[in-house]
Design a protein around this motif. Structure first.
Motif, short mmCIF file in Angstrom:
data_model
loop_
_atom_site.label_atom_id
_atom_site.label_comp_id
_atom_site.label_asym_id
_atom_site.label_seq_id
_atom_site.Cartn_x
_atom_site.Cartn_y
_atom_site.Cartn_z
N MET A 189 -11.94 14.76 4.83
CA MET A 189 -10.96 15.15 3.23
C MET A 189 -11.49 14.21 2.02
O MET A 189 -11.69 12.64 3.06
CB MET A 189 -9.69 15.00 3.04
CG MET A 189 -8.47 14.27 3.25
SD MET A 189 -6.85 14.95 3.17
CE MET A 189 -6.78 15.76 5.32
N ARG A 190 -11.37 15.06 1.10
CA ARG A 190 -11.27 13.01 0.03
C ARG A 190 -10.42 12.73 -0.21
O ARG A 190 -9.76 13.26 -1.27
CB ARG A 190 -13.06 12.95 -0.87
CG ARG A 190 -13.23 11.89 -1.62
CD ARG A 190 -14.60 12.29 -2.41
NE ARG A 190 -15.03 12.02 -1.79
CZ ARG A 190 -16.69 11.94 -2.10
NH1 ARG A 190 -17.06 12.07 -3.77
NH2 ARG A 190 -17.99 11.41 -1.20
N LEU A 191 -9.92 11.26 -0.30
CA LEU A 191 -8.39 10.85 -0.85
C LEU A 191 -9.53 9.58 -1.83
O LEU A 191 -9.92 8.48 -1.57
CB LEU A 191 -7.36 10.47 0.14
CG LEU A 191 -7.45 11.11 1.22
CD1 LEU A 191 -6.96 10.54 2.01
CD2 LEU A 191 -6.48 12.20 0.43
N GLY A 192 -8.17 9.01 -2.50
CA GLY A 192 -7.66 8.52 -3.14
C GLY A 192 -6.53 7.49 -3.53
O GLY A 192 -5.41 8.33 -2.77
N VAL A 193 -7.43 6.49 -3.54
CA VAL A 193 -5.63 5.40 -3.72
C VAL A 193 -5.13 4.96 -5.11
O VAL A 193 -6.88 4.15 -5.35
CB VAL A 193 -5.51 4.38 -2.39
CG1 VAL A 193 -4.30 3.77 -2.45
CG2 VAL A 193 -5.71 5.38 -1.06
N LEU A 194 -4.22 5.28 -6.03
CA LEU A 194 -4.41 4.00 -7.21
C LEU A 194 -3.54 2.94 -6.83
O LEU A 194 -2.12 3.42 -6.96
CB LEU A 194 -4.32 5.04 -8.09
CG LEU A 194 -3.90 4.11 -9.39
CD1 LEU A 194 -5.51 3.61 -10.16
CD2 LEU A 194 -3.78 5.60 -10.57
N ASP A 195 -3.58 1.73 -6.73
CA ASP A 195 -3.19 0.43 -6.86
C ASP A 195 -2.64 0.03 -8.19
O ASP A 195 -3.50 -0.56 -8.66
CB ASP A 195 -3.68 0.16 -6.07
CG ASP A 195 -2.88 -1.60 -5.33
OD1 ASP A 195 -2.29 -1.37 -6.15
OD2 ASP A 195 -3.48 -1.98 -4.37
N VAL A 196 -2.04 0.17 -8.43
CA VAL A 196 -1.37 -0.97 -9.57
C VAL A 196 -0.40 -2.64 -9.67
O VAL A 196 0.82 -1.50 -9.05
CB VAL A 196 -0.13 0.54 -11.03
CG1 VAL A 196 0.07 -0.47 -11.79
CG2 VAL A 196 -0.56 1.49 -11.35
N GLY A 197 -1.54 -2.66 -9.76
CA GLY A 197 -1.09 -4.40 -9.17
C GLY A 197 -0.46 -5.36 -10.16
O GLY A 197 -0.59 -5.15 -11.61
N SER A 198 -0.74 -6.81 -10.16
CA SER A 198 -0.08 -7.60 -11.28
C SER A 198 -1.32 -7.66 -11.75
O SER A 198 -1.11 -7.76 -13.06
CB SER A 198 0.55 -8.42 -10.32
OG SER A 198 1.60 -8.58 -9.90
N ASN A 199 -2.08 -7.70 -11.68
CA ASN A 199 -3.40 -8.53 -11.99
C ASN A 199 -4.38 -6.82 -12.71
O ASN A 199 -5.28 -6.75 -13.65
CB ASN A 199 -4.48 -9.11 -11.25
CG ASN A 199 -4.28 -10.68 -11.09
OD1 ASN A 199 -3.95 -10.65 -12.32
ND2 ASN A 199 -3.43 -11.21 -10.16
#
Length: 327
Positions: free
Chosen positions: A1-11
């Motif tokens: 399957m195709r997965l996305g990871v969205l990482d909202v970091g400090s920068n």
């Protein structure tokens, strides 16, 4: 399957798209970033500013559209220290959900340490024995240790490269007195951590992840990213000491011109190097090995482990993981 990871970091807000299924090696297919520097958009009262919240909504909406365009079946979206520490985080998260439909989950520092540790364990396997894992982010330093996939020690300290830059330096480049004072301050901050790590004995392998450690390793002679993820890369205390003597005299505009240093993080490179050096000194580490997998890969692996393919959304999984660790 195709997965996305969205990482909202400090920068940055970073979208990573992978092709993966349970028991398989996740294959990166696409990566894109928006530089927001959310940690620098906190008001004196500790709230994320309206401009920062506006930028976050726009970046999340853009990432959601990219994930849909790329055929992601699910997107696991999470935020770390900048959003976690904002006093109006609940209001900001509600606004993001209302405007984009994305349920942005906030990970605790301990969650970050555990998920990063999982990624490193999977990368090196059981033969690595007892792992000690270090990760310097923009807002915090994560440390985890153990022989299994769940670490026996998972700590998060407010010693990120960006935070240290903002709170300890008033000049660019920092003055000699700022460097000396910050180094001594870091030694004091890491005393208790050293005691906790020592309690669990000697690690068989010491590993570092994150952009800060990768940049420092590259600047001390490690192979470039073009050489591929499986090339062994290390960072030694001797090389780091020599590098610090060089970069601590350079303004951030010049640091941004160095190979392996992104313009969005150049201003915090010296502080990141000081945190890395102090951590290695506190724990008596002459050398670190750089792992290409970190928090985002840990989130993906946890998703695959617990979902049997596609029966649980990434948002629900991230939320459930955090809830489990709180018990």
């Amino acid at each position: 399957m195709r997965l996305g990871v969205l990482d909202v970091g400090s920068n940055t807000v970073h979208l990573l798209v992978v092709d993966a299924h349970r028991g398989a090696h996740p294959t990166p297919m696409h990566s894109e970033k928006s530089v927001l520097r959310l940690a620098e958009q906190l008001t004196p009262g500790g709230e994320l500013s309206k401009a920062g919240a506006d930028d976050l909504v726009t970046a999340v909406e853009s990432a959601k559209e990219a994930a849909a365009r790329l055929g992601c079946e699910d997107v696991m979206a999470f935020a770390t220290s900048a959003v976690r520490e904002a006093k109006n985080s609940a209001k900001v998260l509600a606004r993001v959900a209302d405007r984009t439909g994305v349920d942005l989950q906030v990970l605790s520092g301990t969650d970050e340490a555990r998920l990063t540790f999982l990624a490193v364990r999977r990368w090196y396997g059981w033969s690595a024995g007892q792992l000690l894992v270090l990760d310097i982010g923009g807002g915090s330093l994560e440390i985890a240790m153990g022989r299994d996939e769940e670490p026996v020690l998972a700590e998060s300290l407010p010693l990120g490269a960006g935070r240290t830059t903002r709170t300890r330096f008033k000049h660019d480049p920092p003055t000699r007195s700022e460097l000396v004072a910050t180094s001594a301050w870091l030694d004091d901050q890491l005393t208790e951590l050293a005691r906790k790590v020592t309690k669990w004995g000697e690690p068989d392998r010491v590993v570092a992840t994150s952009k800060t450690f990768r940049s420092l390793a590259r600047l001390t002679g490690a192979a470039p990213s073009a050489a591929g993820p499986r090339v062994r890369r290390t960072l030694t205390d001797t090389a780091l000491r020599q590098l610090l003597a060089f970069i601590s005299r350079m303004p951030s505009a010049d640091l941004a011109q160095l190979e392996g240093v992104s313009s969005s993080r150049a201003h915090q490179l010296v502080a990141g190097a000081l945190v890395a050096q102090a951590t290695m000194r506190a724990l008596g580490l002459p050398e670190l090995e750089i792992c290409p997998w970190a928090l985002r890969e840990g989130v993906i692996l946890r998703r695959l482990d617990h979902s049997n393919g596609a029966d649980e959304t990434g948002a629900a999984l991230v939320a459930r993981f955090g809830a489990q660790e709180d018990r």
